[in-house]
Write a protein that holds these residues in place. Structure first.
Motif, PDB file in Angstrom:
ATOM      1  N   MET A 273      -5.066   7.949  11.717  1.00  0.00           N
ATOM      2  CA  MET A 273      -4.617   8.434  13.003  1.00  0.00           C
ATOM      3  C   MET A 273      -3.278   9.136  12.808  1.00  0.00           C
ATOM      4  SD  MET A 273      -3.347   5.159  15.188  1.00  0.00           S
ATOM      5  CE  MET A 273      -1.983   4.181  14.673  1.00  0.00           C
ATOM      6  N   TYR A 274      -2.898   9.902  13.791  1.00  0.00           N
ATOM      7  CA  TYR A 274      -1.636  10.631  13.730  1.00  0.00           C
ATOM      8  C   TYR A 274      -0.724  10.204  14.870  1.00  0.00           C
ATOM      9  CZ  TYR A 274      -3.724  13.638  10.251  1.00  0.00           C
ATOM     10  OH  TYR A 274      -4.305  14.099   9.101  1.00  0.00           O
ATOM     11  N   VAL A 275       0.569  10.079  14.561  1.00  0.00           N
ATOM     12  CA  VAL A 275       1.601   9.803  15.548  1.00  0.00           C
ATOM     13  C   VAL A 275       2.779  10.729  15.256  1.00  0.00           C
ATOM     14  CG1 VAL A 275       0.923   7.384  15.845  1.00  0.00           C
ATOM     15  CG2 VAL A 275       2.675   7.958  14.190  1.00  0.00           C
ATOM     16  N   ARG A 276       3.638  10.904  16.232  1.00  0.00           N
ATOM     17  CA  ARG A 276       4.868  11.667  16.017  1.00  0.00           C
ATOM     18  C   ARG A 276       6.010  10.667  15.893  1.00  0.00           C
ATOM     19  NH1 ARG A 276       1.682  13.875  18.961  1.00  0.00           N
ATOM     20  NH2 ARG A 276       2.361  12.920  20.910  1.00  0.00           N
ATOM     21  N   VAL A 277       6.702  10.712  14.766  1.00  0.00           N
ATOM     22  CA  VAL A 277       7.835   9.827  14.524  1.00  0.00           C
ATOM     23  C   VAL A 277       9.089  10.674  14.512  1.00  0.00           C
ATOM     24  CG1 VAL A 277       8.900   8.165  12.964  1.00  0.00           C
ATOM     25  CG2 VAL A 277       6.405   8.234  13.174  1.00  0.00           C
ATOM     26  N   ASN A 278       9.957  10.431  15.474  1.00  0.00           N
ATOM     27  CA  ASN A 278      11.187  11.219  15.614  1.00  0.00           C
ATOM     28  C   ASN A 278      10.885  12.713  15.596  1.00  0.00           C
ATOM     29  OD1 ASN A 278      12.444   8.746  15.651  1.00  0.00           O
ATOM     30  ND2 ASN A 278      13.298   8.911  13.617  1.00  0.00           N
ATOM     31  N   GLY A 279       9.765  13.086  16.257  1.00  0.00           N
ATOM     32  CA  GLY A 279       9.400  14.491  16.407  1.00  0.00           C
ATOM     33  C   GLY A 279       8.559  15.073  15.288  1.00  0.00           C
ATOM     34  N   THR A 280       8.299  14.320  14.221  1.00  0.00           N
ATOM     35  CA  THR A 280       7.518  14.816  13.090  1.00  0.00           C
ATOM     36  C   THR A 280       6.172  14.107  13.044  1.00  0.00           C
ATOM     37  OG1 THR A 280       9.535  15.222  11.823  1.00  0.00           O
ATOM     38  CG2 THR A 280       7.479  15.081  10.574  1.00  0.00           C
ATOM     39  N   GLU A 281       5.092  14.885  12.961  1.00  0.00           N
ATOM     40  CA  GLU A 281       3.772  14.274  12.915  1.00  0.00           C
ATOM     41  C   GLU A 281       3.556  13.560  11.586  1.00  0.00           C
ATOM     42  OE1 GLU A 281      -0.014  15.768  14.926  1.00  0.00           O
ATOM     43  OE2 GLU A 281      -0.211  16.489  12.860  1.00  0.00           O
ATOM     44  N   ARG A 282       3.042  12.335  11.670  1.00  0.00           N
ATOM     45  CA  ARG A 282       2.784  11.511  10.480  1.00  0.00           C
ATOM     46  C   ARG A 282       1.402  10.897  10.588  1.00  0.00           C
ATOM     47  NH1 ARG A 282       7.463   9.850   7.396  1.00  0.00           N
ATOM     48  NH2 ARG A 282       5.803   8.972   6.128  1.00  0.00           N
ATOM     49  N   GLU A 283       0.736  10.772   9.446  1.00  0.00           N
ATOM     50  CA  GLU A 283      -0.545  10.069   9.411  1.00  0.00           C
ATOM     51  C   GLU A 283      -0.273   8.613   9.058  1.00  0.00           C
ATOM     52  OE1 GLU A 283      -5.040  10.432   7.565  1.00  0.00           O
ATOM     53  OE2 GLU A 283      -3.440  11.680   6.748  1.00  0.00           O
ATOM     54  N   VAL A 284      -0.848   7.705   9.821  1.00  0.00           N
ATOM     55  CA  VAL A 284      -0.689   6.269   9.586  1.00  0.00           C
ATOM     56  C   VAL A 284      -2.060   5.611   9.691  1.00  0.00           C
ATOM     57  CG1 VAL A 284       1.694   6.200  10.408  1.00  0.00           C
ATOM     58  CG2 VAL A 284      -0.152   5.766  11.999  1.00  0.00           C
ATOM     59  N   PRO A 285      -2.225   4.428   9.108  1.00  0.00           N
ATOM     60  CA  PRO A 285      -3.524   3.754   9.190  1.00  0.00           C
ATOM     61  C   PRO A 285      -3.906   3.434  10.638  1.00  0.00           C
ATOM     62  CG  PRO A 285      -2.105   2.713   7.540  1.00  0.00           C
ATOM     63  CD  PRO A 285      -1.259   3.686   8.291  1.00  0.00           C
ATOM     64  N   ASP A 286      -5.200   3.547  10.931  1.00  0.00           N
ATOM     65  CA  ASP A 286      -5.693   3.177  12.262  1.00  0.00           C
ATOM     66  C   ASP A 286      -5.333   1.733  12.563  1.00  0.00           C
ATOM     67  OD1 ASP A 286      -6.825   5.659  12.574  1.00  0.00           O
ATOM     68  OD2 ASP A 286      -8.854   5.017  12.092  1.00  0.00           O
ATOM     69  N   GLY A 287      -4.891   1.478  13.784  1.00  0.00           N
ATOM     70  CA  GLY A 287      -4.574   0.127  14.211  1.00  0.00           C
ATOM     71  C   GLY A 287      -3.275  -0.421  13.656  1.00  0.00           C
ATOM     72  N   ALA A 288      -2.404   0.452  13.130  1.00  0.00           N
ATOM     73  CA  ALA A 288      -1.132   0.000  12.553  1.00  0.00           C
ATOM     74  C   ALA A 288      -0.233  -0.603  13.621  1.00  0.00           C
ATOM     75  CB  ALA A 288      -0.411   1.153  11.860  1.00  0.00           C
ATOM     76  N   THR A 289       0.402  -1.707  13.259  1.00  0.00           N
ATOM     77  CA  THR A 289       1.398  -2.307  14.143  1.00  0.00           C
ATOM     78  C   THR A 289       2.729  -1.605  13.908  1.00  0.00           C
ATOM     79  OG1 THR A 289       2.063  -3.962  12.537  1.00  0.00           O
ATOM     80  CG2 THR A 289       0.265  -4.561  14.052  1.00  0.00           C
ATOM     81  N   VAL A 290       3.710  -1.902  14.729  1.00  0.00           N
ATOM     82  CA  VAL A 290       5.048  -1.338  14.537  1.00  0.00           C
ATOM     83  C   VAL A 290       5.588  -1.735  13.162  1.00  0.00           C
ATOM     84  CG1 VAL A 290       7.444  -1.397  15.339  1.00  0.00           C
ATOM     85  CG2 VAL A 290       5.574  -1.174  16.988  1.00  0.00           C
ATOM     86  N   THR A 291       5.405  -2.996  12.763  1.00  0.00           N
ATOM     87  CA  THR A 291       5.868  -3.462  11.451  1.00  0.00           C
ATOM     88  C   THR A 291       5.202  -2.664  10.340  1.00  0.00           C
ATOM     89  OG1 THR A 291       6.344  -5.683  12.247  1.00  0.00           O
ATOM     90  CG2 THR A 291       5.991  -5.440   9.885  1.00  0.00           C
ATOM     91  N   GLU A 292       3.897  -2.461  10.427  1.00  0.00           N
ATOM     92  CA  GLU A 292       3.179  -1.699   9.399  1.00  0.00           C
ATOM     93  C   GLU A 292       3.640  -0.246   9.366  1.00  0.00           C
ATOM     94  OE1 GLU A 292      -0.909  -4.359   9.486  1.00  0.00           O
ATOM     95  OE2 GLU A 292      -0.699  -2.670  10.872  1.00  0.00           O
ATOM     96  N   LEU A 293       3.922   0.314  10.518  1.00  0.00           N
ATOM     97  CA  LEU A 293       4.442   1.682  10.581  1.00  0.00           C
ATOM     98  C   LEU A 293       5.785   1.776   9.863  1.00  0.00           C
ATOM     99  CD1 LEU A 293       4.391   4.614  11.635  1.00  0.00           C
ATOM    100  CD2 LEU A 293       5.465   3.745  13.720  1.00  0.00           C
ATOM    101  N   LEU A 294       6.662   0.810  10.101  1.00  0.00           N
ATOM    102  CA  LEU A 294       7.966   0.824   9.433  1.00  0.00           C
ATOM    103  C   LEU A 294       7.807   0.740   7.915  1.00  0.00           C
ATOM    104  CD1 LEU A 294      10.025  -1.456  11.856  1.00  0.00           C
ATOM    105  CD2 LEU A 294      10.077   1.048  11.683  1.00  0.00           C
TER     106      LEU A 294
END
Length: 66
Positions: free
Chosen positions: A1-22
């Motif tokens: 899945m894709y999210v924007r982190v501080n304005g930059t698009e990043r790919e992260v695992p589906d279902g990632a928690t905030v801890t996993e994102l960090l």
């Protein structure tokens, strides 16, 4: 899945928690504040709060100084 982190698009695992994102971002879990879609996520919720696809995430790190 894709999210924007501080304005930059990043790919992260589906279902990632905030801890996993960090972890993916290489950001230490302590000394940070995280907001998902404009709502601050309490530190006690980082392990359980799932980041939704296409979310806007802001990660702020504490800085000491004077």
């Amino acid at each position: 899945m894709y999210v924007r982190v501080n304005g930059t698009e990043r790919e992260v695992p589906d279902g990632a928690t905030v801890t996993e994102l960090l972890v993916v971002l290489g950001v230490p879990a302590k000394g940070v504040a995280v907001a998902v879609d404009g709502h601050v996520v309490a530190r006690t919720e980082h392990d359980t709060r799932v980041v939704p696809d296409d979310a806007d995430v802001e990660v702020l790190t504490a800085v000491q100084g004077g």
